[in-house]
Design a protein around this motif. Structure first.
Motif, short mmCIF file in Angstrom:
data_model
loop_
_atom_site.label_atom_id
_atom_site.label_comp_id
_atom_site.label_asym_id
_atom_site.label_seq_id
_atom_site.Cartn_x
_atom_site.Cartn_y
_atom_site.Cartn_z
N PRO A 1 9.19 3.78 1.46
CA PRO A 1 8.73 2.47 1.94
C PRO A 1 7.65 1.84 1.06
O PRO A 1 7.55 0.63 0.95
CB PRO A 1 8.20 2.76 3.35
N PHE A 2 6.84 2.68 0.41
CA PHE A 2 5.76 2.16 -0.44
C PHE A 2 6.30 1.71 -1.80
O PHE A 2 5.82 0.74 -2.38
CB PHE A 2 4.67 3.23 -0.61
N ILE A 3 7.31 2.42 -2.32
CA ILE A 3 7.95 1.99 -3.56
C ILE A 3 8.66 0.66 -3.33
O ILE A 3 8.61 -0.25 -4.16
CB ILE A 3 8.93 3.08 -4.07
N GLN A 4 9.30 0.52 -2.16
CA GLN A 4 10.00 -0.74 -1.84
C GLN A 4 9.04 -1.92 -1.80
O GLN A 4 9.43 -3.05 -2.06
CB GLN A 4 10.72 -0.61 -0.49
N LYS A 5 7.78 -1.65 -1.47
CA LYS A 5 6.78 -2.73 -1.41
C LYS A 5 6.02 -2.86 -2.73
O LYS A 5 5.09 -3.67 -2.83
CB LYS A 5 5.78 -2.45 -0.28
N GLY A 6 6.35 -2.05 -3.72
CA GLY A 6 5.69 -2.13 -5.02
C GLY A 6 4.28 -1.56 -5.02
O GLY A 6 3.48 -1.90 -5.89
N MET A 7 3.98 -0.67 -4.07
CA MET A 7 2.61 -0.16 -3.94
C MET A 7 2.34 1.10 -4.77
O MET A 7 1.20 1.46 -5.00
CB MET A 7 2.30 0.14 -2.47
N VAL A 8 3.40 1.79 -5.21
CA VAL A 8 3.22 3.06 -5.93
C VAL A 8 3.18 2.78 -7.43
O VAL A 8 4.11 2.22 -7.99
CB VAL A 8 4.35 4.06 -5.59
N GLU A 9 2.10 3.20 -8.04
CA GLU A 9 1.93 2.99 -9.48
C GLU A 9 2.44 4.20 -10.28
O GLU A 9 3.10 4.05 -11.30
CB GLU A 9 0.46 2.76 -9.81
N ARG B 1 -1.28 1.48 -6.03
CA ARG B 1 -1.97 0.31 -6.60
C ARG B 1 -3.05 -0.17 -5.65
O ARG B 1 -4.10 -0.63 -6.05
CB ARG B 1 -0.96 -0.80 -6.86
N SER B 2 -2.73 -0.12 -4.36
CA SER B 2 -3.70 -0.48 -3.33
C SER B 2 -3.42 0.42 -2.13
O SER B 2 -2.28 0.84 -1.93
CB SER B 2 -3.58 -1.95 -2.94
N LEU B 3 -4.45 0.71 -1.37
CA LEU B 3 -4.27 1.59 -0.22
C LEU B 3 -3.63 0.83 0.93
O LEU B 3 -4.10 -0.25 1.30
CB LEU B 3 -5.61 2.18 0.22
N PRO B 4 -2.57 1.39 1.51
CA PRO B 4 -1.94 0.72 2.65
C PRO B 4 -2.82 0.81 3.89
O PRO B 4 -3.65 1.70 4.01
CB PRO B 4 -0.64 1.50 2.84
#
Length: 196
Positions: free
Chosen positions: A63-71, A141-144
């Protein structure tokens, strides 16, 4: 479109991380079995706990990769003092606004080349200390927001000790395409890193 790309990416990461663990000789070769993936022979963990750890960790990132949050996603090997001795790092960039249909075969062909390079990269790695441990770590990239997503509660901040000096990087493979860019490299402590 980002959902399909992310699914292919996490499947690839599961296989690639298993390949790294196999490559490093963390467990006896009998702990793995040969399987086919992307039309090539890869290793799959036989032990249910090992297989589940890799699978649940990587798919927990979906779910975090889908939102572009994982660097970055890293496989980190530590010495007995908890200091990293080697990191295999996957640096990720998923274009969330990519509107065209992803050609799964093209994406898989590009990702397959990472597995080929990994299988012949043992000479670039370090011999691990006798008593070591390893883990999979994700860098966001940013904390959810914890309250906004129950998936967040599965992830805990790491207490991993960092190197004081910038690491030495050894590139393994990179791809840059739409909608996905991936870089794989190995990090080692710099020669000027203070010894524990």
């Amino acid at each position: 479109m980002a959902g399909e790309t992310a699914r292919i990416l996490v499947e690839f990461l599961e296989v690639a991380i298993t390949s790294i663990v196999f490559l490093k000789g963390v467990y006896p070769s009998g702990a793995f079995e040969r399987r086919r993936y992307m039309n090539m022979v890869v290793q799959r963990a036989r032990h249910p706990q090992l297989r589940d750890y890799i699978h649940s960790t990587v798919f927990g990132l979906l779910p975090f990769i889908q939102k572009g949050m994982v660097e970055r996603v890293a496989v980190i090997f530590f010495n007995t003092d908890g200091i990293p001795v080697e990191r295999f790092v996957f640096k990720l960039a998923v274009n969330l606004s990519y509107g065209s249909k992803v050609e799964e075969a093209d994406l898989e062909f590009s990702l397959r080349s990472f597995l080929i390079k990994l299988s012949v990269s043992e000479s670039l790695t370090k011999v691990l200390p006798h008593d070591y441990r390893w883990e999979i770590t994700a860098y966001f990239r940013s904390l959810p927001e914890a309250s906004a997503n129950k998936d967040v509660e599965q992830w805990i901040p790491t207490d991993t000790r960092q190197w004081e000096q910038p690491p030495l990087l050894t590139p393994i493979k990179s791809m840059s395409s739409e909608p996905l860019c991936v870089q794989l490299y190995i990090e080692h402590p710099s020669l000027s890193e203070p010894k524990p």
